[in-house]
Scaffold this active site. Structure first.
Site, PDB file in Angstrom:
ATOM      1  N   LYS A  40       0.827  -1.216   0.000  1.00  0.00           N
ATOM      2  CA  LYS A  40       0.000   0.000   0.000  1.00  0.00           C
ATOM      3  C   LYS A  40       0.858   1.262   0.000  1.00  0.00           C
ATOM      4  O   LYS A  40       0.531   2.239  -0.679  1.00  0.00           O
ATOM      5  CB  LYS A  40      -0.918   0.014   1.227  1.00  0.00           C
ATOM      6  CG  LYS A  40      -1.868  -1.166   1.324  1.00  0.00           C
ATOM      7  CD  LYS A  40      -2.868  -0.993   2.459  1.00  0.00           C
ATOM      8  CE  LYS A  40      -2.226  -0.829   3.828  1.00  0.00           C
ATOM      9  NZ  LYS A  40      -1.410  -1.997   4.221  1.00  0.00           N
TER      10      LYS A  40
ATOM     11  N   ARG B  23      -8.362   1.570  10.181  1.00  0.00           N
ATOM     12  CA  ARG B  23      -7.922   0.203  10.453  1.00  0.00           C
ATOM     13  C   ARG B  23      -8.981  -0.581  11.211  1.00  0.00           C
ATOM     14  O   ARG B  23      -8.962  -1.808  11.208  1.00  0.00           O
ATOM     15  CB  ARG B  23      -6.616   0.248  11.254  1.00  0.00           C
ATOM     16  CG  ARG B  23      -5.999  -1.103  11.523  1.00  0.00           C
ATOM     17  CD  ARG B  23      -4.608  -0.952  12.091  1.00  0.00           C
ATOM     18  NE  ARG B  23      -3.662  -0.506  11.081  1.00  0.00           N
ATOM     19  CZ  ARG B  23      -2.416  -0.133  11.328  1.00  0.00           C
ATOM     20  NH1 ARG B  23      -1.962  -0.141  12.569  1.00  0.00           N
ATOM     21  NH2 ARG B  23      -1.620   0.264  10.365  1.00  0.00           N
TER      22      ARG B  23
ATOM     23  N   ARG C 298      12.225  -6.653   5.889  1.00  0.00           N
ATOM     24  CA  ARG C 298      12.308  -5.190   5.909  1.00  0.00           C
ATOM     25  C   ARG C 298      13.456  -4.690   6.786  1.00  0.00           C
ATOM     26  O   ARG C 298      13.750  -5.252   7.830  1.00  0.00           O
ATOM     27  CB  ARG C 298      11.013  -4.591   6.452  1.00  0.00           C
ATOM     28  CG  ARG C 298       9.875  -4.518   5.482  1.00  0.00           C
ATOM     29  CD  ARG C 298       8.676  -3.920   6.184  1.00  0.00           C
ATOM     30  NE  ARG C 298       7.514  -3.813   5.324  1.00  0.00           N
ATOM     31  CZ  ARG C 298       6.307  -3.485   5.750  1.00  0.00           C
ATOM     32  NH1 ARG C 298       6.108  -3.236   7.038  1.00  0.00           N
ATOM     33  NH2 ARG C 298       5.295  -3.414   4.913  1.00  0.00           N
TER      34      ARG C 298
ATOM     35  N   ARG D 280      12.500  -3.489  12.866  1.00  0.00           N
ATOM     36  CA  ARG D 280      11.530  -3.123  13.893  1.00  0.00           C
ATOM     37  C   ARG D 280      11.024  -4.378  14.607  1.00  0.00           C
ATOM     38  O   ARG D 280      10.923  -5.451  14.004  1.00  0.00           O
ATOM     39  CB  ARG D 280      10.336  -2.393  13.269  1.00  0.00           C
ATOM     40  CG  ARG D 280      10.696  -1.068  12.633  1.00  0.00           C
ATOM     41  CD  ARG D 280       9.450  -0.325  12.200  1.00  0.00           C
ATOM     42  NE  ARG D 280       8.612  -1.145  11.332  1.00  0.00           N
ATOM     43  CZ  ARG D 280       7.440  -0.745  10.850  1.00  0.00           C
ATOM     44  NH1 ARG D 280       6.968   0.441  11.156  1.00  0.00           N
ATOM     45  NH2 ARG D 280       6.727  -1.545  10.056  1.00  0.00           N
TER      46      ARG D 280
ATOM     47  N   ARG E 162       0.294  -9.545  14.065  1.00  0.00           N
ATOM     48  CA  ARG E 162      -0.311  -8.414  13.364  1.00  0.00           C
ATOM     49  C   ARG E 162      -1.322  -8.881  12.323  1.00  0.00           C
ATOM     50  O   ARG E 162      -2.388  -8.265  12.153  1.00  0.00           O
ATOM     51  CB  ARG E 162       0.774  -7.579  12.686  1.00  0.00           C
ATOM     52  CG  ARG E 162       1.642  -6.790  13.658  1.00  0.00           C
ATOM     53  CD  ARG E 162       2.873  -6.249  12.976  1.00  0.00           C
ATOM     54  NE  ARG E 162       2.548  -5.265  11.956  1.00  0.00           N
ATOM     55  CZ  ARG E 162       3.401  -4.860  11.008  1.00  0.00           C
ATOM     56  NH1 ARG E 162       4.623  -5.383  10.966  1.00  0.00           N
ATOM     57  NH2 ARG E 162       3.046  -3.966  10.132  1.00  0.00           N
TER      58      ARG E 162
END
Length: 219
Positions: free
Chosen positions: A13, A88, A123, A156, A167
């Site tokens: 996104k 969200r 990431r 992270r 998540r």
């Protein structure tokens, strides 16, 4: 154009949101960017958000909605905006409606579970700027270093495998109702709703979105 991008973490996104905002000259309002800015401001709210994020928890709707409201009120949103990562939850979607912030278009990004795990766990982040790299798909020029500043990149806590699984589970519980909400809005003729196969290359996805927007919104 007032656009909402929907999809689980790691569906691309952010990348496509950047393309839309640059081409059509509307600001991208990212929950992640706003929360980072608040954290680095080191004010009372920023410190509270930092503690919540470090604990691996979701920032409460009340805090996020207040930050989004202030951002949408700025002058550069007068001709439209793009929301990435918001709403969200169904409560956040109701918040937009209650505050008479009508959405013209919702785009849902679809990616299989296993590919999302690979995307997110690889990431690497430059925290000061928010620049994102990936060890496989978009590696930095120098391993674990930001291309521009040379400063260290980090992983992270919420990009680690177990955290990603958590998540995704939370996304399914909290955000699926938002998707149903916008699909219902489409049936009522109150907005346009589109699904995108986000396993395609970034360029192909970009072209699909461009066609959608030109065919439905550009005069």
């Amino acid at each position: 154009m007032r656009i909402v991008l929907l999809g689980a973490p790691g569906t691309g996104k952010g990348t496509q949101g950047k393309f839309i905002t640059e081409k059509y000259n509307i600001p991208k309002i990212s929950t992640g960017d706003i929360l980072r800015e608040s954290i680095y401001s080191k004010d009372g709210i920023g410190k509270k958000i930092q503690k919540i994020v470090q604990e691996g928890k979701l920032v409460p709707d009340r805090i996020v909605c207040n930050l989004i409201r202030k951002r949408i009120q700025k002058k550069d949103c007068g001709n439209g905006f793009l929301l990435d990562g918001f709403p969200r939850t169904i409560e956040q979607a109701y918040y937009l409606e209650t505050n008479k912030t009508n959405i013209d278009c919702a785009i849902e990004f679809i990616v299989p579970y296993q590919l999302i795990l690979e995307r997110i766990s690889g990431r690497r982040i430059h925290m000061q700027s928010g620049r994102i790299y990936h060890i496989k798909f978009y590696p930095p020029k120098t391993k674990d270093k930001d291309d521009i500043t040379g400063e260290p990149l980090i992983i992270r806590k919420d990009d680690q495998i177990e955290s990603v699984k958590k998540r995704l589970k939370e996304y399914k519980i909290m955000t699926y109702p938002v998707i149903k909400y916008y699909k219902n809005k489409k049936r009522l003729g109150k907005l346009k709703f589109f699904k995108i196969d986000a396993t395609d290359s970034s360029l192909i996805i970009k072209k699909k979105i461009d066609i959608i927007l030109k065919n439905n919104f550009i005069l």
